[in-house]
Design a protein around this motif. Structure first.
Motif, short mmCIF file in Angstrom:
data_model
loop_
_atom_site.label_atom_id
_atom_site.label_comp_id
_atom_site.label_asym_id
_atom_site.label_seq_id
_atom_site.Cartn_x
_atom_site.Cartn_y
_atom_site.Cartn_z
N ASP A 149 0.79 -1.39 -0.07
CA ASP A 149 -0.09 0.41 0.08
C ASP A 149 1.01 1.28 0.42
OD1 ASP A 149 -2.04 2.20 0.77
OD2 ASP A 149 -3.46 0.99 1.71
N LYS A 180 -6.35 1.51 1.12
CA LYS A 180 -7.04 2.00 2.14
C LYS A 180 -6.86 3.27 3.31
CE LYS A 180 -6.74 -2.66 2.40
NZ LYS A 180 -6.41 -3.78 2.54
N SER A 205 -10.16 0.71 -0.56
CA SER A 205 -10.34 -0.81 -0.22
C SER A 205 -11.16 -0.31 1.15
CB SER A 205 -8.78 -1.52 -0.21
OG SER A 205 -9.70 -2.49 0.62
N LEU A 206 -12.67 -1.25 0.87
CA LEU A 206 -13.43 -1.04 2.19
C LEU A 206 -13.43 -2.43 2.79
CD1 LEU A 206 -14.79 1.24 4.28
CD2 LEU A 206 -16.91 1.26 2.17
N GLU A 218 -7.03 -5.74 9.21
CA GLU A 218 -6.32 -4.83 9.20
C GLU A 218 -6.03 -3.32 9.99
OE1 GLU A 218 -9.11 -4.34 5.42
OE2 GLU A 218 -9.64 -3.02 6.93
N ARG A 227 -12.13 5.76 5.50
CA ARG A 227 -12.00 5.50 3.76
C ARG A 227 -13.04 6.02 3.31
NH1 ARG A 227 -10.16 -0.72 5.06
NH2 ARG A 227 -9.43 -0.09 6.99
#
Length: 370
Positions: A149, A180, A205-206, A218, A227
């Motif tokens: 990421d 994210k 990203s969810l 996470e 997010r």
């Protein structure tokens, strides 16, 4: 990798708290493998009173090239040809991360090592400028990133992604980013500049709206509400946004799909995608260990559902199956996704990036059309 430094971005309130993996499984390339169990790590940390602080080690990655080619013949289900990964490893510590096994090529573990030993390409912006200047480069879209990421916590300090985007904005190099982390909003000025030339797309990203599940699954990624706020601000600024419901874990977050898609649509996303949980190599042991520690009453059922969607196994790597799974369970997840994607208007095509405005950087700092 000859330079290392350490930093700590917080004080966790328990042993190995704030980390996703609870163990360091043995490296699959080693003849002798030592599996370090989470319980032992916890005991060591308590004994040395180190549970108050978890330190991340960053190593200098001296790679001499930056833009990676993805061969569509070998990965026909990927959908892009070029990637940039300014980091290897990821502090977010997502327990399900399919990129974890990459650390084993470095002689490290896919467990705690992946999220506590980060390799940083400190020369990435300079490398990018050099590679965009090559006559063979035609301004094709680049994805950041494939195995990390680009907005993980260390980016706030090192600013490598920011440096790369500065080069891309000057060159009008089309780029897609997936993250994210709300840190992407720091670079909104550069993303807006790229958006003027249809040269940027963001995917957020969810995986859940449940803050407790997100923190466990996470641990160092942004809160779900942050997010959604990132989607909202990106969309309002003219940056096209896709929501990625990935991964979907049968029996754990699959029932949230309708709510996830609704929340993302209300925040401004225009398209959506999903990927079924992928557990290659040692991630199987990592995930099942995590599941048993955090959700012992549900662990057996979740594992059973995963196997139902993977032909009786925990993972199937065949192209066409690895992203979506197979069987009734996988089909049901796909049907629910498509139904609610349509209901909430997330059926827009992924934003097609344009290379029309790309200009090449010259050695003297001037720009020239390709």
């Amino acid at each position: 990798m000859d330079e290392a430094f350490e930093y700590c971005d917080g004080l966790p309130n328990g042993p190995v708290r704030g980390r996703g993996a609870g163990l360091n499984p043995g490296n699959r390339f080693e003849d002798v493998r030592l599996h370090v169990l989470g319980e032992h790590l916890d005991a060591v940390l308590v004994e040395h009173d180190a549970q108050r602080q978890v330190t991340t080690r960053v190593l200098r990655d001296q790679s001499r090239t930056l833009i990676n080619y993805v061969d569509p013949a070998k990965s026909p289900d990927i959908g892009f040809r070029w990637t940039i990964n300014p980091y290897r490893g990821c502090e977010h510590g997502c327990i399900y991360c399919y990129a974890r096994p990459g650390h084993e090529y470095l002689g490290l573990s896919s467990g705690l090592d992946f999220e506590t030993t980060i390799l940083a390409k400190l020369d990435a912006p300079a490398l990018l400028e050099r590679e965009l200047d090559k006559a063979t480069w035609q301004g094709e879209p680049i994805v950041m990133a494939g195995v990390t990421d680009v907005y993980q916590p260390i980016e706030a300090k090192l600013r490598l992604t920011r440096g790369l985007l500065e080069v891309m904005a000057r060159c009008r190099q089309p780029v897609s980013l997936i993250t994210k982390n709300k840190l992407i909003l720091r670079d909104l000025d550069l993303l807006m500049e790229l958006a003027k030339h249809d040269a940027v797309h963001a995917a957020v990203s969810l995986t859940t709206l449940d803050a407790t599940l997100a923190q466990r699954m996470e641990p160092r990624a942004s809160h779900p509400r942050d997010r959604l706020e990132a989607i909202r601000q990106l969309s309002a600024a003219g940056v096209p946004v896709t929501v990625m419901a990935a991964p979907i874990i049968p029996g754990l977050n699959d029932r949230e799909l309708p709510a996830l898609l609704k929340a993302a649509a209300e925040a401004g996303a225009t398209s959506a995608g999903y990927v079924l949980l992928r557990l290659p190599y040692q991630i199987k042991a990592l995930f099942l260990d995590w599941l048993a520690r955090h959700y012992p009453q549900r662990a057996g059922k979740v594992e059973s559902f995963i196997r139902q969607a993977r032909g009786g196994e925990l993972y199937e790597a065949t192209h066409g199956k690895r992203m979506r799974g197979e069987g009734a369970m996988a089909e049901q997840i796909g049907d629910v996704f498509r139904l609610f994607r349509r209901r909430y208007g997330l059926t827009g095509q992924r934003h097609a990036l344009s290379s029309d405005a790309f200009v090449r950087p010259n050695r003297d700092g001037q720009m020239s059309l390709f």
